[in-house]
Write an enzyme that holds these catalytic residues in place. Structure first.
Site, PDB file in Angstrom:
ATOM      1  N   SER A 561       0.850  -1.191   0.000  1.00 28.92           N
ATOM      2  CA  SER A 561       0.000   0.000   0.000  1.00 28.92           C
ATOM      3  C   SER A 561       0.890   1.246   0.000  1.00 28.92           C
ATOM      4  CB  SER A 561      -0.954  -0.046   1.190  1.00 28.92           C
ATOM      5  OG  SER A 561      -1.979   0.892   1.040  1.00 28.92           O
ATOM      6  N   ASP A 646      -8.563  -4.882  -6.166  1.00 28.54           N
ATOM      7  CA  ASP A 646      -8.133  -3.772  -5.324  1.00 28.54           C
ATOM      8  C   ASP A 646      -8.604  -2.486  -5.989  1.00 28.54           C
ATOM      9  OD1 ASP A 646      -6.931  -1.909  -3.725  1.00 28.54           O
ATOM     10  OD2 ASP A 646      -4.888  -2.629  -4.012  1.00 28.54           O
ATOM     11  N   HIS A 678      -7.085  -5.669  -1.904  1.00 29.13           N
ATOM     12  CA  HIS A 678      -5.909  -4.968  -1.385  1.00 29.13           C
ATOM     13  C   HIS A 678      -5.060  -5.943  -0.570  1.00 29.13           C
ATOM     14  CE1 HIS A 678      -3.870  -1.169  -0.949  1.00 29.13           C
ATOM     15  NE2 HIS A 678      -3.889  -1.212   0.357  1.00 29.13           N
TER      16      HIS A 678
END
Length: 702
Positions: A561, A646, A678
């Protein structure tokens, strides 16, 4: 409801006459999922944590304490790696200690557990009948029965204190879809979109929204249901948590308080303005209690005496990582009090005591999560616990305080806390059979001086059987969030102990932009992604690599991320420090990321604005330092990992990065998970993730 695993909604009506079936469980023919958590002899002999062993852990979820404080009900999830499935069951343990009792079997996955008013039964959601319905089981494990038998999934519920009413959530269709607009084209696969928030986190909007329904609960079942969110095109409880903890009954049972962000489309995408609402069952009037605050207001609670309503609140619009401040409202005079004013920490999970005099809560301090107590009358805050661990939730009843706790060396277990001494007595030993045979690496606390002269906490995790006379490859871990503490967390994905078990020293800095070190430290990163926090990363690895037991020629850098962004950025700026990179779901091209992501309030605040705002100096600095603009400097092997579903950081970001690496001739590999979001959560896919992760690192660092 739009969850990671989204339930199927079969019907949506404003008023429902519900049926209970009190179904005899002997009629269920579903085969239970087989669970085997024992270690093989080879695993015991090796004594190291592996991806396969990680999926033998029992994973404790939510817990609720009985009204008399004597029992703790909790959920635990186990997985069958071969079947690629998991199942969640309910357990019961005395708060004085003892052996846990399993109340349900592997025929269904249980959630949303709560006690009956008399403390003699547990009510919960289960899928054991084929859809998500409310069930009940007595505390001796008998009397398992189904309480509802709707032709739709129930996503969450809560009984009133007297048990005569119920509030539950279900999905209600509010927006026409293609099949409604073009009913003569039933085979057309197309989404027609004319507004933002057309997808969120890991799901596409389908025109349905989670609504709260209030109904009577009688011996005939659920009757006279009323949609208290009728006509609303937003989710209650709020996406993407859909947490029934944000819906609370008043002690008198005549009111419901809940949190919701009552906005739609672009307005929803560009705002963090949720509010606390009070619904009166008698008048059917809903009142906004926090009107005027432009930031998040969430997790309302009634005090047991019904006088106060509490919640945590953020002051800054668009800033999802602002300080969580505890407020209370006196319902007798409508006076609001900022209870934690002057407390430079967040209020996370919290509960009231029985006398409505104190609130117990968890809060981050210097890379750990501890338990605190605040006196409602005086606002005096007392820290109850210390130590290298994270308390993630707490329960209080009849003078008994319990909490869930984890660390970098132990997954979540449940404890009873002596609030006078802070001493914690462990109640559950879910994974003792694993810890008894697996060596954990030492976790060291290290304070590093940053380039601007501040002190930064860096966790250093050493390999099991660490030998200071040897040299080990080291990994710089880049935290996501970006505003997420590198605390004493146990992760089943980014697990430091499994990295250490593979022979790596792990360097995990609490760089600028993480909570638990004060609001100034936390907020500094916003508008400065390529600045001080990047220097902090390098300060951490440069300090640790000086140790004689670190091979400074074998350094890797990994992250997901925002940590993936950090990896992409460092790949163009690391000045030959690293020999391998791994980026999972990272932001690569900030200019394309901005309009692609779904919660646009996040990049608007954190990046300073949109890329087309040419007069916005903060925004233009952010975009000028996008990792893709420095890809020409890439010269180090990199593996890139991404999930197709995602939508927070769309997978195209990773494809751009991989394409650039390939075209530049940089050794590179792409792991693409068609079912991934994600995160990678399916057991077998997660094992492949770990194998490829360490295969890549071993290739370049060993």
């Amino acid at each position: 409801m739009k969850r990671i695993v989204k339930p199927i909604c079969l019907a949506a009506m404003a008023i429902i006459i519900g049926g209970s079936g009190c179904t005899d469980t002997e009629k269920q023919v579903k085969e239970p999922l087989k669970i085997d958590v024992s270690l093989t002899q080879e695993e015991k002999d090796k004594g190291l944590l592996t991806p396969e062993i990680m999926w033998k852990f029992g994973r404790i979820g939510s817990s609720v304490i009985s009204p008399d404080g004597k029992l703790l009900a909790y959920t635990t999830t186990y997985y069958n790696l071969q079947e690629n499935k998991g199942v969640t069951n309910i357990y019961l343990i005395p708060t004085e200690g003892g052996e846990p009792v399993k109340l349900t079997d592997e025929q269904g996955s249980e959630s949303n557990i709560q006690w009956s008013a008399d403390g003699q039964a547990i009510r919960f959601l289960s899928t054991r009948s084929g859809s998500s319905q409310i069930w009940e089981v007595k505390i001796d494990g008998t009397g398992l029965k189904q309480l509802t038998n709707f032709d739709f999934d129930i996503n969450g519920f809560a009984f009133s204190p007297d048990g005569k009413k119920i509030v539950y959530t279900k999905d209600v269709k509010m927006v026409d879809q293609t099949e409604d607009i073009h009913p003569d084209m039933p085979k057309a696969k197309v989404r027609i979109i004319d507004d933002l928030m057309y997808r969120h986190w890991d799901y596409w909007e389908d025109g349905k929204f989670s609504h709260l329904f209030v109904a009577d609960y009688t011996e005939n079942g659920v009757e006279n249901a009323i949609d208290i969110n009728e006509g609303e095109k937003w989710d209650t409880p709020m996406a993407t948590d859909f947490d029934m903890d944000e819906v609370q009954w008043s002690p008198s049972g005549d009111k419901i308080v809940y949190a919701s962000k009552k906005l739609y489309g672009k307005d929803y995408a560009m705002s963090t303005n949720s509010d606390i609402y009070l619904y009166d069952l008698k008048t059917r009037i809903t009142t906004n209690l926090t009107d005027g605050n432009p930031g998040y207001d969430r997790y309302p609670r009634f005090s047991p005496n019904g006088v106060f309503i509490s919640w945590w609140s953020m002051a800054t619009p668009l800033y999802e990582s602002d300080q969580k401040r505890l407020y209370i409202l006196n319902t007798n005079n409508n006076k609001k009090t900022y209870l934690t004013e002057g407390f430079d920490q967040n209020v996370e999970y919290y509960v009231w005591d029985n006398d409505s005099r104190n609130i117990y809560f968890t809060s981050g301090i210097k890379g750990t999560e501890q338990l605190y107590k605040i006196d409602v009358a005086t606002s005096k805050i007392t820290q109850l616990t210390t130590g290298k661990h994270d308390y993630t939730s707490c329960q209080f009843s009849n003078g008994v305080l319990t909490a869930s706790r984890m660390s970098m060396s132990m997954a979540t277990e449940l404890y009873r806390i002596d609030e006078q001494t802070g001493e914690a007595t462990q109640l559950t030993f879910t994974n003792k059979h694993i810890y008894d045979h697996i060596k954990m690496g030492e976790v060291r606390e290290r304070w590093v001086t940053t380039t601007d002269g501040k002190k930064m906490l860096v966790w250093v995790i050493l390999p099991p059987d660490f030998d200071s006379t040897k040299k080990y490859p080291a990994l710089l871990y880049c935290q996501g969030g970006p505003q997420s503490t590198v605390s004493q967390f146990w992760s089943y994905r980014w697990n430091f102990q499994i990295m250490a078990a593979n022979g790596y020293v792990v360097v995990a800095p609490n760089r600028r932009g993480v909570p638990s070190f004060g609001q100034e430290w936390n907020r500094q990163i916003s508008g400065d992604y390529s600045g001080q926090n990047i220097k902090d990363y390098l300060s951490a690895i440069d300090d640790v690599k000086k140790e004689p037991w670190v091979n400074e020629d074998k350094l890797g850098c990994v992250g997901a991320s925002y940590g993936g962004y950090s990896v992409f950025y460092l790949a163009g700026h690391h000045q030959k420090r690293f020999k391998a990179f791994i980026a999972h779901c990272g932001m690569f091209n900030l200019e394309s990321f901005y309009p692609q992501t779904e919660e646009l309030f996040f990049p608007t605040f954190d990046l300073g604005g949109a890329p087309w705002e040419t007069d916005n100096k903060v925004a233009q600095r952010s975009y000028a330092n996008s990792p893709h603009k420095f890809v020409k400097n890439w010269d180090t092997p990199i593996m890139i990992i991404v999930g197709e579903h995602d939508y927070r950081i769309p997978y195209t970001q990773s494809l751009e990065a991989f394409g650039a690496a390939q075209l530049l001739g940089v050794p590179s590999k792409l792991l693409f998970f068609p079912n991934g979001t994600h995160f990678v959560t399916k057991p077998q896919e997660a094992v492949v993730w770990q194998r490829e992760f360490f295969g890549w690192l071993d290739k370049w660092l060993k």
